[in-house]
Write an enzyme that holds these catalytic residues in place. Sequence first.
Site, PDB file in Angstrom:
ATOM      1  N   ALA A 218       0.820  -1.171  -0.062  1.00  0.00           N
ATOM      2  CA  ALA A 218      -0.113  -0.055   0.031  1.00  0.00           C
ATOM      3  C   ALA A 218       0.879   1.384   0.071  1.00  0.00           C
ATOM      4  O   ALA A 218       0.212   2.621   0.137  1.00  0.00           O
ATOM      5  CB  ALA A 218      -1.176   0.015   1.141  1.00  0.00           C
TER       6      ALA A 218
ATOM      7  N   ARG B 243       2.499   2.749  -2.501  1.00  0.00           N
ATOM      8  CA  ARG B 243       2.442   3.491  -3.538  1.00  0.00           C
ATOM      9  C   ARG B 243       1.356   2.788  -4.654  1.00  0.00           C
ATOM     10  O   ARG B 243       1.000   1.507  -4.461  1.00  0.00           O
ATOM     11  CB  ARG B 243       3.795   3.405  -4.245  1.00  0.00           C
TER      12      ARG B 243
ATOM     13  N   ASP C 171       6.852  -7.695   5.168  1.00  0.00           N
ATOM     14  CA  ASP C 171       7.129  -8.587   4.016  1.00  0.00           C
ATOM     15  C   ASP C 171       6.117  -9.625   3.926  1.00  0.00           C
ATOM     16  O   ASP C 171       6.321 -10.630   4.788  1.00  0.00           O
ATOM     17  CB  ASP C 171       8.616  -9.184   4.440  1.00  0.00           C
ATOM     18  N   VAL C 172       5.440  -9.579   3.011  1.00  0.00           N
ATOM     19  CA  VAL C 172       4.330 -10.318   2.691  1.00  0.00           C
ATOM     20  C   VAL C 172       4.978 -11.954   2.551  1.00  0.00           C
ATOM     21  O   VAL C 172       4.038 -12.985   2.517  1.00  0.00           O
ATOM     22  CB  VAL C 172       3.322 -10.058   1.607  1.00  0.00           C
TER      23      VAL C 172
ATOM     24  N   ASN D 216      -2.171  -7.258  -2.707  1.00  0.00           N
ATOM     25  CA  ASN D 216      -1.442  -6.317  -3.635  1.00  0.00           C
ATOM     26  C   ASN D 216       0.009  -6.287  -4.025  1.00  0.00           C
ATOM     27  O   ASN D 216       0.204  -6.112  -5.051  1.00  0.00           O
ATOM     28  CB  ASN D 216      -2.156  -4.837  -3.455  1.00  0.00           C
TER      29      ASN D 216
ATOM     30  N   SER E  45      -3.593 -10.290 -13.158  1.00  0.00           N
ATOM     31  CA  SER E  45      -3.248  -9.405 -14.195  1.00  0.00           C
ATOM     32  C   SER E  45      -3.483 -10.195 -15.535  1.00  0.00           C
ATOM     33  O   SER E  45      -3.917 -11.565 -15.863  1.00  0.00           O
ATOM     34  CB  SER E  45      -1.588  -9.601 -14.092  1.00  0.00           C
TER      35      SER E  45
ATOM     36  N   TYR F 165       6.319 -14.123 -13.660  1.00  0.00           N
ATOM     37  CA  TYR F 165       4.742 -13.249 -13.299  1.00  0.00           C
ATOM     38  C   TYR F 165       3.471 -13.750 -13.873  1.00  0.00           C
ATOM     39  O   TYR F 165       2.812 -13.914 -13.291  1.00  0.00           O
ATOM     40  CB  TYR F 165       5.178 -12.043 -13.913  1.00  0.00           C
TER      41      TYR F 165
ATOM     42  N   ALA G  37       2.896 -17.088 -14.655  1.00  0.00           N
ATOM     43  CA  ALA G  37       2.468 -18.265 -13.562  1.00  0.00           C
ATOM     44  C   ALA G  37       1.966 -17.720 -12.377  1.00  0.00           C
ATOM     45  O   ALA G  37       0.946 -18.297 -11.880  1.00  0.00           O
ATOM     46  CB  ALA G  37       3.789 -19.037 -13.495  1.00  0.00           C
TER      47      ALA G  37
ATOM     48  N   LYS H 239       0.472 -15.025 -11.590  1.00  0.00           N
ATOM     49  CA  LYS H 239      -0.951 -14.308 -11.790  1.00  0.00           C
ATOM     50  C   LYS H 239      -1.999 -15.297 -12.009  1.00  0.00           C
ATOM     51  O   LYS H 239      -2.911 -15.159 -11.727  1.00  0.00           O
ATOM     52  CB  LYS H 239      -0.659 -13.195 -12.903  1.00  0.00           C
TER      53      LYS H 239
ATOM     54  N   ILE I 175      -1.534  -0.466 -16.264  1.00  0.00           N
ATOM     55  CA  ILE I 175      -1.903   0.511 -15.355  1.00  0.00           C
ATOM     56  C   ILE I 175      -0.751   1.475 -15.076  1.00  0.00           C
ATOM     57  O   ILE I 175       0.402   1.019 -14.942  1.00  0.00           O
ATOM     58  CB  ILE I 175      -2.426  -0.061 -13.929  1.00  0.00           C
TER      59      ILE I 175
END
Length: 267
Positions: free
Chosen positions: A14, A16, A74-75, A101, A153, A165, A167, A169, A198
């Site tokens: 969150a 940015r 750190d997720v 996100n 995405s 990326y 794989a 998503k 985006i």
Amino acid sequence: MGRLSGRVALVTGAGRGIGAATAKRLAEEGARVTLADLDLEGCERVAQEITKLELPDAALSEDGKLRALALKCDVSTSQSVQETVDRTLETFGRLDILVNNAGILRDNLLFKMSDDDWDQVVNVHLRGAFLCARAAQKPMVEQKYGRIISLSSTSALGNRGQANYSAVKAGLQGLTRTLAIELGPFGITANAVAPGFIDTDMTRATAKRLGLTPEAFQAGVSQHIPLRRVGQPSEVASVIAFLASDDASYVSGQVIYIAGGPVGVLN
Ligand code: NAP
């Protein structure tokens, strides 16, 4: 009364971009928000902006002040995720909305993609969403209410230079459907949004890597988008806010593409 009055949200990444826009939008609709990111300063900046918003009274926490909590997280680390969920519960007393996100890119053609490029992307996007969903489901199941929204995405459908990326998503879409099935009986919905291009630091960094200005890159991409322009973070945030609200109470296990046109069509 905002559409999300009384709700508490946790938004990862969150600091940015889409995450910041989402945290602000959820707060504008009345939610109290935990902003979690590796970038604590970014989260604190966004939290300050939220604190200055004119909001419905119901968005205030017990002390009448705190609407936004900024946390370093750190997720990809189980302990960090659990601490973030615990701090959210201590501060706001509940957790209703999780937005998965946080994300990174490590693009490269397959033959040049390193083990690290693969592992880092899998760890942040896929492991991160798994850890956050697992930690968040506990209070949500107890409350018999929850909303989990993950960022997929258009790259889920395949994209040159993005084996890692793409794989993850696509994996997030499978995770979303499975969360919807397992958690549905507890009043929890799970959905994904799948943006196209985006305008954020993420896509600006890609332009730089390709030796283009962001404007030139966006102009080139826009020619292939039916609406003939790239999207803005607020245009993703508004769809996430819908999925987080009771307006989407019977929508679960779905992926909504936000790409300025039907996906895979070049016009
Ligand atoms: P962004 O501007 O790069 O922001 C991503 C944020 O996530 C950054 O603040 C970053 O922090 C944070 N982050 C990275 N790794 C983290 C971790 N391990 N733990 C916690 N936070 C972490 O990206 P964005 O464009 O807003 O994208 C947000 C999400 O939308 C991502 O999942 C992305 O894949 C997805 N998406 C974006 C687009 C697009 O066109 N922009 C399209 C489709 C999907 P640091 O700055 O410290 O790295």
